[in-house]
Design a protein around this motif. Structure first.
Motif, PDB file in Angstrom:
ATOM      1  N   ILE A   1      -1.206   3.773   8.295  1.00  0.00           N
ATOM      2  CA  ILE A   1      -0.619   2.430   8.154  1.00  0.00           C
ATOM      3  C   ILE A   1       0.659   2.296   8.972  1.00  0.00           C
ATOM      4  O   ILE A   1       0.972   1.223   9.499  1.00  0.00           O
ATOM      5  CB  ILE A   1      -0.360   2.126   6.666  1.00  0.00           C
ATOM      6  CG1 ILE A   1      -1.686   1.894   5.959  1.00  0.00           C
ATOM      7  CG2 ILE A   1       0.535   0.892   6.508  1.00  0.00           C
ATOM      8  CD1 ILE A   1      -1.563   1.557   4.497  1.00  0.00           C
ATOM      9  N   GLY A   2       1.403   3.399   9.102  1.00  0.00           N
ATOM     10  CA  GLY A   2       2.641   3.341   9.875  1.00  0.00           C
ATOM     11  C   GLY A   2       2.448   2.916  11.312  1.00  0.00           C
ATOM     12  O   GLY A   2       3.375   2.399  11.951  1.00  0.00           O
ATOM     13  N   LEU A   3       1.241   3.115  11.849  1.00  0.00           N
ATOM     14  CA  LEU A   3       0.961   2.704  13.227  1.00  0.00           C
ATOM     15  C   LEU A   3       0.865   1.190  13.361  1.00  0.00           C
ATOM     16  O   LEU A   3       0.866   0.661  14.476  1.00  0.00           O
ATOM     17  CB  LEU A   3      -0.332   3.359  13.717  1.00  0.00           C
ATOM     18  CG  LEU A   3      -0.289   4.883  13.847  1.00  0.00           C
ATOM     19  CD1 LEU A   3      -1.688   5.435  14.117  1.00  0.00           C
ATOM     20  CD2 LEU A   3       0.658   5.296  14.964  1.00  0.00           C
ATOM     21  N   LEU A   4       0.764   0.497  12.226  1.00  0.00           N
ATOM     22  CA  LEU A   4       0.701  -0.971  12.264  1.00  0.00           C
ATOM     23  C   LEU A   4       2.063  -1.610  12.007  1.00  0.00           C
ATOM     24  O   LEU A   4       2.261  -2.783  12.307  1.00  0.00           O
ATOM     25  CB  LEU A   4      -0.292  -1.473  11.209  1.00  0.00           C
ATOM     26  CG  LEU A   4      -1.754  -1.607  11.606  1.00  0.00           C
ATOM     27  CD1 LEU A   4      -2.557  -2.170  10.442  1.00  0.00           C
ATOM     28  CD2 LEU A   4      -1.931  -2.481  12.835  1.00  0.00           C
ATOM     29  N   SER A   5       2.987  -0.854  11.431  1.00  0.00           N
ATOM     30  CA  SER A   5       4.260  -1.438  11.015  1.00  0.00           C
ATOM     31  C   SER A   5       5.022  -2.040  12.190  1.00  0.00           C
ATOM     32  O   SER A   5       5.439  -3.199  12.153  1.00  0.00           O
ATOM     33  CB  SER A   5       5.123  -0.372  10.335  1.00  0.00           C
ATOM     34  OG  SER A   5       4.468   0.140   9.208  1.00  0.00           O
TER      35      SER A   5
ATOM     36  N   ALA B   1       0.829  -1.208   0.000  1.00  0.00           N
ATOM     37  CA  ALA B   1       0.000   0.000   0.000  1.00  0.00           C
ATOM     38  C   ALA B   1       0.866   1.261   0.000  1.00  0.00           C
ATOM     39  O   ALA B   1       0.595   2.220  -0.734  1.00  0.00           O
ATOM     40  CB  ALA B   1      -0.923  -0.006   1.212  1.00  0.00           C
ATOM     41  N   VAL B   2       1.921   1.257   0.818  1.00  0.00           N
ATOM     42  CA  VAL B   2       2.810   2.424   0.882  1.00  0.00           C
ATOM     43  C   VAL B   2       3.567   2.586  -0.438  1.00  0.00           C
ATOM     44  O   VAL B   2       3.715   3.705  -0.956  1.00  0.00           O
ATOM     45  CB  VAL B   2       3.799   2.284   2.054  1.00  0.00           C
ATOM     46  CG1 VAL B   2       4.803   3.431   2.062  1.00  0.00           C
ATOM     47  CG2 VAL B   2       3.037   2.255   3.389  1.00  0.00           C
ATOM     48  N   ILE B   3       4.042   1.481  -1.003  1.00  0.00           N
ATOM     49  CA  ILE B   3       4.747   1.545  -2.287  1.00  0.00           C
ATOM     50  C   ILE B   3       3.820   2.056  -3.377  1.00  0.00           C
ATOM     51  O   ILE B   3       4.204   2.886  -4.216  1.00  0.00           O
ATOM     52  CB  ILE B   3       5.313   0.158  -2.659  1.00  0.00           C
ATOM     53  CG1 ILE B   3       6.401  -0.268  -1.659  1.00  0.00           C
ATOM     54  CG2 ILE B   3       5.889   0.163  -4.068  1.00  0.00           C
ATOM     55  CD1 ILE B   3       6.860  -1.701  -1.834  1.00  0.00           C
ATOM     56  N   GLY B   4       2.575   1.561  -3.365  1.00  0.00           N
ATOM     57  CA  GLY B   4       1.604   2.010  -4.365  1.00  0.00           C
ATOM     58  C   GLY B   4       1.314   3.498  -4.259  1.00  0.00           C
ATOM     59  O   GLY B   4       1.189   4.202  -5.274  1.00  0.00           O
ATOM     60  N   HIS B   5       1.210   4.000  -3.039  1.00  0.00           N
ATOM     61  CA  HIS B   5       0.969   5.422  -2.833  1.00  0.00           C
ATOM     62  C   HIS B   5       2.140   6.237  -3.366  1.00  0.00           C
ATOM     63  O   HIS B   5       1.957   7.279  -4.025  1.00  0.00           O
ATOM     64  CB  HIS B   5       0.754   5.695  -1.344  1.00  0.00           C
ATOM     65  CG  HIS B   5       0.247   7.068  -1.050  1.00  0.00           C
ATOM     66  ND1 HIS B   5       1.087   8.117  -0.781  1.00  0.00           N
ATOM     67  CD2 HIS B   5      -1.020   7.568  -1.002  1.00  0.00           C
ATOM     68  CE1 HIS B   5       0.377   9.204  -0.561  1.00  0.00           C
ATOM     69  NE2 HIS B   5      -0.911   8.905  -0.687  1.00  0.00           N
ATOM     70  N   ALA B   6       3.364   5.779  -3.111  1.00  0.00           N
ATOM     71  CA  ALA B   6       4.536   6.484  -3.625  1.00  0.00           C
ATOM     72  C   ALA B   6       4.598   6.407  -5.148  1.00  0.00           C
ATOM     73  O   ALA B   6       5.021   7.365  -5.811  1.00  0.00           O
ATOM     74  CB  ALA B   6       5.806   5.887  -3.022  1.00  0.00           C
TER      75      ALA B   6
ATOM     76  N   ALA C   1       8.982   8.461  -1.819  1.00  0.00           N
ATOM     77  CA  ALA C   1       9.776   7.632  -2.728  1.00  0.00           C
ATOM     78  C   ALA C   1      10.891   6.919  -1.981  1.00  0.00           C
ATOM     79  O   ALA C   1      11.164   5.734  -2.233  1.00  0.00           O
ATOM     80  CB  ALA C   1      10.365   8.500  -3.845  1.00  0.00           C
ATOM     81  N   VAL C   2      11.546   7.626  -1.039  1.00  0.00           N
ATOM     82  CA  VAL C   2      12.599   6.994  -0.240  1.00  0.00           C
ATOM     83  C   VAL C   2      12.034   5.827   0.561  1.00  0.00           C
ATOM     84  O   VAL C   2      12.605   4.734   0.602  1.00  0.00           O
ATOM     85  CB  VAL C   2      13.256   8.025   0.700  1.00  0.00           C
ATOM     86  CG1 VAL C   2      14.234   7.327   1.655  1.00  0.00           C
ATOM     87  CG2 VAL C   2      13.982   9.093  -0.099  1.00  0.00           C
ATOM     88  N   GLY C   3      10.889   6.062   1.200  1.00  0.00           N
ATOM     89  CA  GLY C   3      10.253   4.986   1.958  1.00  0.00           C
ATOM     90  C   GLY C   3       9.833   3.833   1.082  1.00  0.00           C
ATOM     91  O   GLY C   3       9.968   2.663   1.460  1.00  0.00           O
ATOM     92  N   ALA C   4       9.339   4.146  -0.130  1.00  0.00           N
ATOM     93  CA  ALA C   4       8.908   3.088  -1.049  1.00  0.00           C
ATOM     94  C   ALA C   4      10.089   2.245  -1.507  1.00  0.00           C
ATOM     95  O   ALA C   4       9.989   1.019  -1.622  1.00  0.00           O
ATOM     96  CB  ALA C   4       8.195   3.702  -2.251  1.00  0.00           C
TER      97      ALA C   4
END
Length: 383
Positions: free
Chosen positions: A74-78, A48-53, A205-208
């Motif tokens: 979503i970061g609260l679940l990581s 989901a995070v990659i898709g958003h980026a 992008a860095v996070g992705a």
């Protein structure tokens, strides 16, 4: 060109992540069901995070207005998913009712965001166009998520330190490191971006990119250790011989019986290698040889001058010495090799190895075998 290549890499990572998640959820091993579900959730969150980026890299946020703040919580679940997965995979501890409390911050934050999420696409588009800079509360939420993640990382690190080493533990440790390094880079990039400093790549992008590395590393681990992997069980004992005729416990063995039992004991050690079972007891070994425990204890003591534990440890040390010198085992940890040889604790391993060789296992592996590491087990019993 760079944008096209990055876009393709992220697309492939998304496909890989979805494929792995489906494979994990479809795995049939009941023992791994909980761990597989947690890892699948972690992978889908990464997708989901990659898709958003990916949308941001291709300037598609305004084309899909509902993507606005879609991954904000979503970061609260990581952190919880990473910690609970490692705990379940390394300790085989099942999820309990209280473990669901780890998801409470995510649920509360998502509930608070519902009024925004339920807005129309036109309202979200207007919000994006009116706010070229990130609002202050997004920065605050990132800070809170980062602090929570650090707490879970510390807990995960302690968990991995306390876990027995092995292929699975080593692979999971590397996955966790990739995740943590990627998260740290993403937070640093966000901080720079929030300070209105231009970067070649956005924090998304860095996070992705970091999460794509995590997905590919997970796929690599799944290739080396299949998704249904379980640590190897202790070596199984061979089928016991027929029960012997009753004897008096204080009656010494005759010479013919003694010679026959010595041969059988040697065969059990050198052929069946029952010493590799770290839980082997005197009663179990005696049953395999069709002897009484007293007779076996007396036989080992008379022939070798030691008790059963010392006798078994001599074979285990010899087996470990061979494994430590084997080129194909050069990358395997000493503890993994020791467990495979029958040692079930570091203390017993170090004491027995030093007593027999005069060296520690690490010293022996580093090349000290020529100064006192010669075989001195004396495990060949006289006939």
């Amino acid at each position: 060109m760079m944008q096209t290549a990055l876009s393709l890499i992220l697309l492939l990572a998304m496909g890989q992540g979805v494929f792995l998640a489906i494979a994990l959820l479809a795995a049939r091993q009941a023992e791994l069901r909980g761990a597989n579900r947690l890892l699948a959730g972690l992978l889908l969150g990464s997708v989901a995070v990659i898709g958003h980026a990916w949308l941001g890299i291709n300037h598609l946020y305004t084309t899909y207005p509902h993507s606005a703040l879609a991954i904000a919580t979503i970061g609260l679940l990581s952190g919880p998913l990473l910690y609970l997965y490692l705990r379940t995979a390394l300790t085989e501890r099942r999820l309990g009712a209280r473990d669901w409390l780890h998801g409470a911050p995510f649920l509360l934050a998502t509930g608070a965001m519902l009024p925004f999420y339920l807005q129309s696409a036109e309202a979200k588009l207007a919000w994006m166009l009116q706010r070229p800079l990130l609002p202050w509360y997004i920065g605050l939420s990132v800070l809170v998520k980062s602090l929570m993640f650090i707490c879970y990382v510390v807990a995960s690190y302690r968990l991995m330190r306390g876990a027995a080493s092995g292929p699975l533990a080593g692979g999971l440790a590397r996955l966790a490191k990739i995740w943590v390094l990627g998260a740290a880079g993403s937070v640093a990039a966000f901080g720079i971006e929030f300070a209105d400093v231009a970067l070649p790549l956005s924090s998304d992008a860095v996070g992705a990119i970091a999460l794509a590395c995590f997905v590919y590393a997970t796929a690599f681990l799944a290739i080396r250790l299949p998704l249904g992997y379980l640590p190897p069980a202790p070596a199984t004992l061979p089928a016991p011989l027929p029960e012997p005729a009753p004897r008096y416990a204080n009656k010494r063995l005759s010479e013919p019986d003694r010679a026959g039992f010595l041969d059988a004991l040697k065969r059990c050690m050198e052929v069946d290698q029952v010493y590799r079972n770290g839980e082997l007891t005197l009663d179990e070994l005696a049953a395999l040889l069709a002897m009484t425990p007293h007779e076996l204890s007396q036989l080992i003591n008379d022939a070798c001058g030691v008790n059963l534990q010392e006798y078994l440890n001599r074979y285990r040390v010899d087996a470990l010495k061979a494994a430590l010198l084997a080129p194909e085992q050069a990358s395997t940890s000493i503890l993994d090799l020791a467990l495979a040889c029958g040692f079930n604790s570091k203390t017993t391993l170090n004491r027995a190895f030093k007593k027999q060789t005069g060296l520690t296992p690490s010293e022996f592996r580093r090349g000290g075998a020529g100064t006192g590491a010669e075989s001195s087990s004396g495990t060949t019993l006289p006939g």
